[in-house]
Design a protein around this motif. Structure first.
Motif, short mmCIF file in Angstrom:
data_model
loop_
_atom_site.label_atom_id
_atom_site.label_comp_id
_atom_site.label_asym_id
_atom_site.label_seq_id
_atom_site.Cartn_x
_atom_site.Cartn_y
_atom_site.Cartn_z
N ARG A 176 51.61 41.93 43.34
CA ARG A 176 51.34 41.72 44.77
C ARG A 176 49.87 41.34 44.99
O ARG A 176 49.55 40.45 45.76
CB ARG A 176 51.68 43.00 45.53
N LEU A 177 48.97 41.99 44.23
CA LEU A 177 47.54 41.69 44.39
C LEU A 177 47.21 40.28 43.90
O LEU A 177 46.41 39.57 44.50
CB LEU A 177 46.69 42.72 43.65
N ILE A 178 47.83 39.89 42.79
CA ILE A 178 47.59 38.53 42.27
C ILE A 178 48.00 37.51 43.33
O ILE A 178 47.32 36.52 43.57
CB ILE A 178 48.38 38.33 40.95
N ASP A 179 49.09 37.82 43.99
CA ASP A 179 49.56 36.92 45.05
C ASP A 179 48.65 36.97 46.27
O ASP A 179 48.26 35.94 46.82
CB ASP A 179 51.00 37.30 45.43
N ARG A 180 48.24 38.19 46.66
CA ARG A 180 47.40 38.33 47.85
C ARG A 180 46.11 37.52 47.72
O ARG A 180 45.70 36.82 48.64
CB ARG A 180 47.06 39.78 48.12
N TYR A 181 45.47 37.62 46.55
CA TYR A 181 44.20 36.90 46.36
C TYR A 181 44.43 35.48 45.83
O TYR A 181 43.49 34.79 45.48
CB TYR A 181 43.28 37.70 45.44
N ASP A 182 45.68 35.09 45.72
CA ASP A 182 46.05 33.75 45.26
C ASP A 182 45.33 33.39 43.95
O ASP A 182 44.53 32.46 43.88
CB ASP A 182 45.71 32.71 46.36
N LEU A 183 45.62 34.18 42.93
CA LEU A 183 44.90 34.03 41.67
C LEU A 183 45.68 33.22 40.63
O LEU A 183 45.41 33.28 39.44
CB LEU A 183 44.56 35.42 41.11
N TYR A 184 46.66 32.46 41.10
CA TYR A 184 47.48 31.69 40.16
C TYR A 184 46.62 30.72 39.35
O TYR A 184 45.70 30.11 39.88
CB TYR A 184 48.59 30.95 40.92
N GLY A 185 46.92 30.66 38.08
CA GLY A 185 46.16 29.76 37.20
C GLY A 185 44.90 30.40 36.64
O GLY A 185 44.27 29.86 35.74
N LYS A 186 44.53 31.57 37.18
CA LYS A 186 43.30 32.23 36.73
C LYS A 186 43.58 33.57 36.06
O LYS A 186 42.71 34.13 35.42
CB LYS A 186 42.38 32.49 37.93
N VAL A 187 44.78 34.11 36.31
CA VAL A 187 45.10 35.42 35.74
C VAL A 187 46.29 35.29 34.80
O VAL A 187 47.29 34.65 35.14
CB VAL A 187 45.48 36.43 36.85
N ALA A 188 46.18 35.91 33.62
CA ALA A 188 47.32 35.95 32.70
C ALA A 188 47.77 37.39 32.53
O ALA A 188 46.95 38.28 32.44
CB ALA A 188 46.91 35.35 31.35
#
Ligand code: GLC
Ligand code: MG
Length: 688
Positions: free
Chosen positions: A296-308
């Motif tokens: 949910r946090l990865i989505d909230r901060y829109d971290l796609y492409g930066k977090v694995a």
């Protein structure tokens, strides 16, 4: 040397231990067997016996009266009142019968153990019985403490056997000749919760860890491929975290820190290796909940492409993940709310990754000994981001931290552990002849950059000190007792008769047994007047340019901060305290450390207290130091020595005009200074 270990819990045998077979077949058995193996392979002990309980129901290995492990070591088993296996909660019912069996066994044997080593509190109750009957002293390792559990889970107080456990732990602390802890957190905070807490009896000896597999680790195609599935710019530096996905590991806090910091996102990718999973919904509830929160946090901060956050990995991929991060000049992060020891930090260090770690628990020691990273408050997201950015922005810092990881491999090693362990045990059994017949002079030295800092000089100092029969020797340091003791023992410094620690706010003296120390309670009473600890904390919360040091550096009579190094900040601190009507002394050193102490406490007043205890005149005392937190002491004592490598402008301070500035650095400067003052006294016709 014949050491007899007592360990009652779990399914203990010499080989192929079935870890997890029962809940009590765990880490303490691994620790015990590793310790014993290192003692036997290094030839430090002539004979080692492990005494444990015999029980039925798990096969014949656990009822064998004698099992030989190697030429030095054997395991002996005694049946007790209850014939079957018992969990640790129920073992207290077996103490009487076990102790009786062990005492009879020792009496019947031809050689008697020199010392007992009790593992876990129930074994300490047995050891105390043996000591009562036969006069053999014992060493204690707690492995895990009831009060720690109680703090996390207060309701456990009504659990079966819990009250007995706490009572056994109190007795263990009261009766053991020496207590071995794995970290400062254990020695200084966890044990402090007990009524019989006696800090001078405890030594911090970190256990060994098998870091060989991590030393020369290389990245692997599996890891590279896996990362390419997530990361748009896979060549960027990496912030790596490896932990189980449970709330207390605080991976969510790390994603928050990353998600809120654009500069950090620009500087590096975030890689979170949080176990393997098929279906999140099939995981245990707390892990499933934690993973959902991370997503949910990865989505909230829109971290796609930066977090694995790889879905699965094999055990052998772990060293490759560390190496992947190291090859990209990354940083390893452990953001846990509390980390009891910190094995992953040692692994990362061995691979060569700088660390950013929680300031609560074991990581403090790792970063203190290795100097390979920064401590952070796990609840402070911007603090975590700042620490990471600081390392990414300084190539020099990254290189230094990366190279320092080597020290982890050298320090967290069973051979080193047993060398220190045996030194202590040997001295307990056969107290060394006290070098001091009757002290007619007293030398007190600072530790860091004065006594310690040059290995050859320190070696020469050790030889010199052993010849000074009438000289009592002590240290005065900003470090806590346990931190100081660990440094001194790791560097083989002659054991001091006096330890003035935490910038003079605590004093410890060597006990008659020549190994443990007794805290000077009188000194605490003497400095306690006018000390308003919580008022100081409150007032300084409002002063800019200050950050509190890690929780372990905060003592009952010492509050410590990092300053921004400016004179203005120190002045703001002084006037804020003055305006609030709070009396305290403010001590600044190395343009970085700021200590607040009770007005009567300093290294100088502490040295004077010790001098009086020895009944010595002022001119029988020498002190040596190098930096700001030594000023009070150097100023108060006529025969004061400043080593050549001084800082904080010490050599030019008018208040220190009387001091002797050595031309040698570190410990060589101390010897030079003492000789200087002795010659001077001789020339003046005074006794030396
Ligand atoms: C040691 C202590 C620290 C203190 C400093 C200066 O490094 O650990 O808390 O601030 O000395 O006295
Ligand atoms: Mg110093």
């Amino acid at each position: 040397m014949f050491v007899l270990h007592v360990a009652l819990q779990g399914c203990l045998r010499g080989n192929n231990v079935e870890y997890g077979l029962t809940t009590d077949t765990g880490g303490h058995i691994r620790y015990l067997l590793d310790l014993v193996e290192a003692c036997s392979s290094t030839g430090q002990a002539e004979r080692i016996v492990i005494a444990t309980r015999a029980f039925e129901g798990f096969g014949k290995d656990y009822i064998k009266p004698v099992e030989s492990v190697d030429g030095t070591t054997s395991i002996i088993r005694f049946p007790t009142t209850h014939p079957g296996y018992l969990a640790k909660e129920d073992l207290h019912t077996e103490i009487d019968s076990f102790a009786a069996g062990l005492i009879a066994h020792i009496l019947a044997g031809s050689t008697r153990p020199d010392i007992l080593h009790a593992h876990y509190a129930d074994a300490a109750v047995v050891a105390a019985r043996v000591e009562d009957a036969l006069g053999i002293p014992f060493v204690f390792t707690g492995h895990s403490l009831g009060k720690v559990k109680q703090k996390a889970l207060p309701s456990c107080l009504s659990d079966r056997g819990f009250v007995e456990r706490i009572a056994a732990e109190e007795l263990a602390l009261a009766r053991a000749s020496l207590v071995i802890a794995s970290s400062r957190d254990e020695a200084e905070l966890q044990y402090k919760a007990y009524d019989t807490y006696d800090p001078g009896k405890i030594r911090v000896l970190p256990p060994g860890s098998d870091l060989k597999a991590f030393r020369g680790a290389a990245s692997s195609p599996v890891v590279e491929r896996e990362m390419a599935r997530f990361l748009v710019e896979p060549e960027k530096p990496v912030i790596l975290a490896i932990a189980r996905p449970v709330a207390k590991k605080n991976l969510a806090g790390l994603i928050e820190a990353y998600g809120k910091s654009k500069p950090l996102q620009a500087a590096a990718n975030l890689v979170i290796v949080a176990g393997s999973r098929d279906d999140i919904d099939a995981l245990e509830a707390d892990m499933a909940a934690n993973l959902r929160e991370l997503l949910r946090l990865i989505d909230r901060y829109d971290l796609y492409g930066k977090v694995a956050y790889p879905k699965s990995h094999r055990g052998e991929d772990i060293p490759a993940y560390y190496a992947y991060a190291r090859d990209r000049r990354g940083v390893f992060v452990n953001p846990a709310f509390n980390e009891p020891f910190g094995l992953t930090l040692l692994e990362a260090a061995a691979v060569g990754l700088p660390l950013v770690a929680t300031d609560s628990g074991g990581p403090n020691d790792i970063i203190e000994t290795c100097g390979n990273g920064l401590l952070v408050d796990p609840r402070d997201a911007s603090g975590i981001a700042d620490a990471l950015l600081q390392i990414f922005r300084s190539a020099e810092m990254w290189d230094r931290f990366s190279a320092s990881g080597d020290r982890a491999v050298k320090t967290y090693d069973w051979e080193r552990h047993v060398t220190r362990y045996h030194g202590l045990v040997r001295d307990l059994v056969r107290p060394p002849e006290m070098p001091v017949q009757r002290a007619i002079q007293l030398l007190i030295s600072d530790i860091d950059n004065t006594l310690v800092g040059s290995v050859p000089h320190l070696h020469a100092f050790g030889n010199w000190r052993r010849m000074q029969e009438n000289l009592a020797f002590g240290v005065a340091t900003g470090r806590s007792f346990h931190s100081a003791m660990a440094v001194l023992e790791q560097q083989d410094v002659p054991r001091p008769e006096v330890m003035i620690t935490s910038v003079g706010s605590e004093i410890y003296t060597l006990s008659e047994n020549g190994v443990s120390y007794e805290q000077d309670e009188g000194w605490l009473k003497a400095i306690a007047g006018n000390w308003q600890r919580s008022a100081v904390e409150r007032v300084l919360r409002g002063v800019s340019g200050l950050t509190p040091q890690a929780p372990l550096e905060q003592r009952d009579f010492k509050l410590s901060y990092f300053s921004d190094g400016t004179h203005a900040t120190v002045e703001r601190v002084r006037s804020a305290l003055q305006n609030a009507g709070v009396l305290a002394s403010v001590i600044h050193s190395h343009k970085r450390y700021l200590d607040i102490l009770p007005i009567r406490a300093s290294k100088g007043t502490a040295v004077d207290h010790v001098r009086r205890r020895y009944g010595l005149a002022e001119n029988a005392v020498f002190v040596a130091g190098d930096s700001g937190n030594d000023i009070e002491m150097l100023q108060a004592i006529p025969q004061s020595i400043i080593v050549a490598n001084y800082s904080d402008n010490l050599g030019k301070l008018p208040a220190l005009k009387h001091s002797y500035i050595a031309s040698n650095t570190h410990a060589a400067g101390i010897i030079e200074g003492v000789l200087h003052f002795r010659n001077k006294a001789k020339a003046a016709g005074l006794p030396v």
